[in-house]
Scaffold this active site. Structure first.
Site, PDB file in Angstrom:
ATOM      1  CG  ASN A 152      -3.348  -3.843   2.110  1.00  0.00           C
ATOM      2  OD1 ASN A 152      -3.201  -2.549   1.661  1.00  0.00           O
ATOM      3  ND2 ASN A 152      -2.057  -4.728   2.220  1.00  0.00           N
ATOM      4  NE  ARG A 176      -0.548  -1.092   4.696  1.00  0.00           N
ATOM      5  CZ  ARG A 176       0.499  -1.385   3.991  1.00  0.00           C
ATOM      6  NH1 ARG A 176       0.338  -1.268   2.322  1.00  0.00           N
ATOM      7  NH2 ARG A 176       1.944  -0.402   2.977  1.00  0.00           N
ATOM      8  CG  HIS A 186       7.937  -1.463   5.301  1.00  0.00           C
ATOM      9  ND1 HIS A 186       9.077  -1.600   5.321  1.00  0.00           N
ATOM     10  CD2 HIS A 186       7.318  -2.174   4.223  1.00  0.00           C
ATOM     11  CE1 HIS A 186       8.499  -1.710   3.700  1.00  0.00           C
ATOM     12  NE2 HIS A 186       7.736  -1.686   3.430  1.00  0.00           N
ATOM     13  NE  ARG A 242       9.608   1.433  -3.364  1.00  0.00           N
ATOM     14  CZ  ARG A 242       8.039   0.842  -2.786  1.00  0.00           C
ATOM     15  NH1 ARG A 242       9.056   1.444  -1.318  1.00  0.00           N
ATOM     16  NH2 ARG A 242       8.020   0.081  -2.423  1.00  0.00           N
TER      17      ARG A 242
END
Ligand code: ADP
Length: 396
Positions: free
Chosen positions: A7, A90, A179, A240
């Site tokens: 990842n 990923r 996700h 965020r």
């Protein structure tokens, strides 16, 4: 079969080696500060964690150091590099091109590159990681697992923005969602645990981590999710903002003398529970501050759970009901207070939380009462295992 799961971020690389037959992690770790100086963390199963500062000018050196650590004579989890049978990568953004995981070849890399525009921070790093692995492990099959792929089943009514249609045609501006690996894994697992048929169950997954999103999974397929073109839309997150009136952006940008990029950076990095509380983006710090009477920390926590509950309500409407609700990721798995605050707002759906069961951390568990009309569960996510499974499915 051993799968190396990679990842890659812009300056980091997380890895795990998973024995696919036993699904045990043989070793895991992290490369940090790639291109700055470099730090390697390596931990074999049942062994001590080793941290060493080693220069890593690029991801290639990082991958090389990971491979060396894996076959180290004393602490290596593997005897030889040939013990790595496949690599699962990923990849953040697969645009509309990738609806499922894919064996990586030159054409796939070119197609991922075409999605760089949509994820300028993430996709280039993912591609660099893939290139480094291909160079150092020639002939080893590699699989790309996309964060966006699971949500490609969303219908147009869920993925379109109501902007001029040409923007969708010309620039592929639409909602993609993220996700996906986690939403897919958790929505399958909750059905197994609850003894329900994936193909006839309405599930809402609340992936609540530093980045957070909710998804509506109808009969095993994602039909809506709270993140959009980028991971900025939807829930209030660590730093965020989530949903916001675009006019507010123009307004504060003008007042603060920011250009568009500067304003979006504020929404990505200085907003969320961090921006509201002024305390932290970490929920442990927030709960601590709130319990000591910090009003802004309380507001931030309320804002967070209110927004989650609003999305759950919206997705119950989208699916005309809900059978199961899953809480997962750092906050969803470990913060009973957030789960309680969300579930308190869902009584009208027939959600009844078992407060005693809910008082747990990181365990797979039903947290709703026997009488609850909706089964509410904590389901720890495991994106690495999900990537390893996808990889095996394509190479075995
Ligand atoms: P990401 O993968 O998006 O970086 P994670 O899923 O690892 O995020 O979640 C990280 C967040 O989980 C932390 O910022 C923190 O807010 C929360 N978290 C982790 N452990 C706990 C805990 N014991 N109690 C409350 N919150 C926790």
């Amino acid at each position: 079969m051993n799968v190396l799961v990679i990842n890659c971020g812009s300056s980091s690389l997380k890895y795990q080696v998973i024995d696919a037959s036993s699904e045990q992690v043989l070793a895991k770790g992290l490369c940090e500060r790639i291109g700055i100086d470099g730090r390697l963390t390596y931990q074999p199963a049942g062994g001590e964690k080793e941290v060493s500062d080693i220069p890593m000018p690029t991801h290639k050196e990082a991958v090389r150091l990971v491979l060396e650590a894996l076959v180290n004579e004393k602490t290596g989890a593997l005897k030889a590099l040939s013990d790595i049978d496949a690599v699962g990568h990923r990849i953040v953004h697969g645009g509309e091109k990738f609806t499922k995981s894919t064996l990586i070849d030159d054409q796939v890399i070119a197609a991922v590159e075409e999605c760089n525009d949509l994820a300028p921070l993430h996709n280039p790093a993912n591609i660099i990681g893939i290139a480094a692995c291909r160079e150092l492990m020639p002939g080893v099959p590699m699989v790309g697992v996309f964060d966006t792929a699971f949500h490609q089943t969303m219908p147009a009514e869920a993925y379109m923005y109501a902007v001029p249609y040409e923007y969708y045609e010309k620039y592929k501006i639409r909602r993609y969602g993220f996700h996906g690996t986690s939403h897919s894994f958790v929505s399958k697992r909750i059905c197994e645990v609850a003894g329900k048929e994936l193909g006839s169950t309405k599930t809402i997954v609340c992936h609540l981590g530093n980045g957070a999103s909710v998804s509506a999974v109808l009969n095993g397929e994602s039909v809506d999710t709270s993140m959009g073109l980028s991971p900025l839309e939807g829930l209030v997150m660590g730093t965020r903002s989530g949903d916001i009136d675009p006019s507010a952006i123009e307004f504060f940008a003008q007042k603060e003398g920011l250009d568009l990029a500067g304003a979006v950076e504020v929404l990505n990095k200085k907003s969320g529970v961090f921006g509201v509380s002024g305390v932290s983006s970490d929920f442990r710090d927030l709960s601590d501050a709130a319990s000591k009477g910090n009003e802004r920390a309380k507001i931030a926590l309320d804002l967070f759970s209110y927004r989650v509950a609003k999305y759950v309500g919206a997705y119950a409407a989208a699916m005309n009901g809900v059978d199961l609700i899953a809480f997962t990721a750092g906050i969803g798995e470990n913060d009973p207070g957030v789960r309680e605050a969300v579930c308190k707002r869902l009584g009208y759906l027939g959600v009844e939380l078992d407060l005693e069961q809910n008082n747990t951390k990181g365990q797979e568990l039903r947290i709703s009462t026997e009488a609850s009309k909706v089964g509410v569960y904590v389901i720890p996510t495991n994106e690495e295992l999900a990537i390893a499974r996808e990889t095996v499915a394509l190479v075995a």
